[in-house]
Design a protein around this motif. Structure first.
Motif, short mmCIF file in Angstrom:
data_model
loop_
_atom_site.label_atom_id
_atom_site.label_comp_id
_atom_site.label_asym_id
_atom_site.label_seq_id
_atom_site.Cartn_x
_atom_site.Cartn_y
_atom_site.Cartn_z
N ARG A 29 37.54 43.99 53.72
CA ARG A 29 36.90 43.11 53.19
C ARG A 29 35.49 43.99 53.25
O ARG A 29 35.27 44.74 53.95
N ASP A 31 32.57 43.14 54.31
CA ASP A 31 31.94 42.88 55.59
C ASP A 31 32.46 43.24 56.62
O ASP A 31 31.72 42.98 57.88
N GLU A 32 33.65 44.00 56.75
CA GLU A 32 34.22 44.46 57.75
C GLU A 32 34.89 45.69 57.74
O GLU A 32 35.23 46.27 56.61
N ASP A 95 41.52 39.80 43.87
CA ASP A 95 40.12 39.54 44.12
C ASP A 95 39.72 38.21 43.61
O ASP A 95 39.02 37.24 44.28
N ALA A 98 42.17 35.07 46.24
CA ALA A 98 41.83 34.97 47.24
C ALA A 98 40.99 36.35 47.90
O ALA A 98 41.52 37.05 48.47
N PRO A 99 39.81 36.59 47.55
CA PRO A 99 38.86 37.68 48.11
C PRO A 99 38.89 37.76 49.32
O PRO A 99 38.80 38.96 50.08
N GLU A 100 38.55 36.69 50.33
CA GLU A 100 38.28 36.59 51.71
C GLU A 100 39.68 37.01 52.33
O GLU A 100 39.87 37.60 53.57
N ALA A 101 40.76 36.42 51.82
CA ALA A 101 42.39 36.59 52.57
C ALA A 101 42.95 37.77 52.45
O ALA A 101 43.48 38.35 53.16
N GLY A 103 41.44 40.82 50.23
CA GLY A 103 40.59 41.90 50.51
C GLY A 103 40.93 43.31 50.01
O GLY A 103 40.82 44.20 50.25
N HIS A 105 41.03 46.07 47.43
CA HIS A 105 40.33 46.82 46.23
C HIS A 105 40.80 48.28 45.87
O HIS A 105 41.35 48.72 46.69
#
Length: 133
Positions: A29, A31-32, A95, A98-101, A103, A105
């Motif tokens: 993601r 942010d991680e 994306d 469920a972009p958060e679930a 991730g 890319h």
């Protein structure tokens, strides 16, 4: 049912190998960092494998049919471009869904091209070595 499950798992393994080998394909993601545990990546891998399966069954045959002149002209090499575009479409759908679930890319066409070649080779190897009837 077992054939579909085996196909789903072999695609998930192939996508994991492509993500492992290429920096441009990832499950991180924004942010991680990518260094999260493998257990946290199993469900996203299966989700991407299912999305890729749906894209391969619905969109890819239509694109191949419409691209027959280019496929003939390039002696089949345009199929590599189609596979790369299907991987990019899979990343775009993942994306949006469920972009958060998930991730998932894919950074650019060239990563998608190499990634689709890796996925094809790994699933082919799994089919021959493990799933051979």
């Amino acid at each position: 049912m077992t054939r579909v499950l085996a196909w789903l798992l072999s695609n998930a393994v192939a996508i994991a190998v492509a993500a492992w080998l290429l920096d441009g394909i990832s499950f991180a993601r924004p942010d991680e960092p990518f260094g999260t545990e493998v257990q946290e990546k199993v469900l996203p891998l299966l989700a991407v494998s299912a999305i890729l399966g749906l894209v391969s069954v619905t969109v890819e045959p239509v694109v191949k049919l419409l691209s027959i002149p280019f496929i003939i002209l390039t002696i089949g090499l345009f199929l590599l471009v189609i596979n790369a575009l299907m991987l990019l479409l899979t990343a775009w759908i993942a994306d949006k869904v469920a972009p958060e679930a998930i991730g998932f890319h894919v950074d650019g066409f060239w990563n998608a091209l190499v990634g689709s070649i890796i996925i094809t080779l790994v699933t082919g190897f799994i089919d021959v070595a493990v799933l051979d009837d």
